[in-house]
Design a protein around this motif. Sequence first.
Motif, PDB file in Angstrom:
ATOM      1  N   ASP A  45       0.804  -1.215   0.000  1.00  0.00           N
ATOM      2  CA  ASP A  45       0.000   0.000   0.000  1.00  0.00           C
ATOM      3  C   ASP A  45       0.846   1.278   0.000  1.00  0.00           C
ATOM      4  OD1 ASP A  45      -2.910   0.658   0.120  1.00  0.00           O
ATOM      5  OD2 ASP A  45      -2.265   1.799   1.877  1.00  0.00           O
TER       6      ASP A  45
ATOM      7  N   LEU B 172       1.584   3.014  -3.471  1.00  0.00           N
ATOM      8  CA  LEU B 172       0.557   3.546  -4.368  1.00  0.00           C
ATOM      9  C   LEU B 172       0.839   4.990  -4.788  1.00  0.00           C
ATOM     10  CD1 LEU B 172      -2.774   2.076  -2.981  1.00  0.00           C
ATOM     11  CD2 LEU B 172      -1.643   1.554  -5.145  1.00  0.00           C
ATOM     12  N   GLU B 173       1.155   5.866  -3.839  1.00  0.00           N
ATOM     13  CA  GLU B 173       1.398   7.264  -4.187  1.00  0.00           C
ATOM     14  C   GLU B 173       2.608   7.427  -5.113  1.00  0.00           C
ATOM     15  OE1 GLU B 173       0.318   6.372  -1.160  1.00  0.00           O
ATOM     16  OE2 GLU B 173      -1.582   7.460  -1.132  1.00  0.00           O
TER      17      GLU B 173
ATOM     18  N   SER C 202      -4.740  -3.499  -3.094  1.00  0.00           N
ATOM     19  CA  SER C 202      -5.140  -2.512  -2.099  1.00  0.00           C
ATOM     20  C   SER C 202      -6.546  -1.990  -2.399  1.00  0.00           C
ATOM     21  CB  SER C 202      -4.161  -1.330  -2.099  1.00  0.00           C
ATOM     22  OG  SER C 202      -4.662  -0.295  -1.270  1.00  0.00           O
ATOM     23  N   PRO C 203      -7.371  -1.897  -1.371  1.00  0.00           N
ATOM     24  CA  PRO C 203      -8.703  -1.331  -1.592  1.00  0.00           C
ATOM     25  C   PRO C 203      -8.643   0.154  -1.982  1.00  0.00           C
ATOM     26  CG  PRO C 203      -8.379  -1.855   0.746  1.00  0.00           C
ATOM     27  CD  PRO C 203      -7.175  -2.351   0.001  1.00  0.00           C
ATOM     28  N   ARG C 204      -7.518   0.807  -1.758  1.00  0.00           N
ATOM     29  CA  ARG C 204      -7.340   2.214  -2.125  1.00  0.00           C
ATOM     30  C   ARG C 204      -7.010   2.406  -3.600  1.00  0.00           C
ATOM     31  NH1 ARG C 204      -2.576   3.924   0.488  1.00  0.00           N
ATOM     32  NH2 ARG C 204      -3.015   5.932  -0.427  1.00  0.00           N
ATOM     33  N   ALA C 205      -6.563   1.361  -4.275  1.00  0.00           N
ATOM     34  CA  ALA C 205      -6.025   1.504  -5.630  1.00  0.00           C
ATOM     35  C   ALA C 205      -7.047   2.021  -6.638  1.00  0.00           C
ATOM     36  CB  ALA C 205      -5.428   0.184  -6.102  1.00  0.00           C
TER      37      ALA C 205
ATOM     38  N   PRO D 154     -10.129   3.500  -6.318  1.00  0.00           N
ATOM     39  CA  PRO D 154     -10.603   4.876  -6.127  1.00  0.00           C
ATOM     40  C   PRO D 154      -9.500   5.923  -6.353  1.00  0.00           C
ATOM     41  CG  PRO D 154     -11.202   3.500  -4.240  1.00  0.00           C
ATOM     42  CD  PRO D 154     -10.335   2.681  -5.140  1.00  0.00           C
ATOM     43  N   LEU D 155      -8.293   5.592  -5.957  1.00  0.00           N
ATOM     44  CA  LEU D 155      -7.184   6.518  -6.142  1.00  0.00           C
ATOM     45  C   LEU D 155      -6.913   6.746  -7.630  1.00  0.00           C
ATOM     46  CD1 LEU D 155      -4.967   8.162  -4.725  1.00  0.00           C
ATOM     47  CD2 LEU D 155      -3.556   6.115  -4.758  1.00  0.00           C
TER      48      LEU D 155
END
Length: 135
Positions: free
Chosen positions: A74, A77-78, A104-107, A109-110
Amino acid sequence: GEEERTLLKRLEGWVTGRGRAEAVRLAIAGAIGRLGGEAREPTAATRALRVLLDDPSTRVRLAAIKAAAELDHDDLLEPLVDRISDPVGDVARAAIAAIERSSSPRATPLLHAITSTRAWMPRSPTPDADSETPP
């Protein structure tokens, strides 16, 4: 365990050292990538990959993106999102693909937020994609 921790700290030291040859930086990215999700010490690996993702060599940046996708951490990602605006289209496209494959669950939406709010378009492949020309 301890061997992996020691290896990753040494690799991190090699990455941050000045004047390392492109072949060394490529080998380090490959070694980190081969650890993949098996890395029990992702912190040293992610720190090293953050440096390699900003490397002046297109080949090293591509290898670092591949390693980041394999590590699937995670914290990467940035830095991968930052590579979407890379001046080399192949690097930008590889970063997008790595984010899309992330567990990652953030991927998702990001990536959606970045691509819908930024006027970006990965550039065409460049003929000098294997050179050490800075981005």
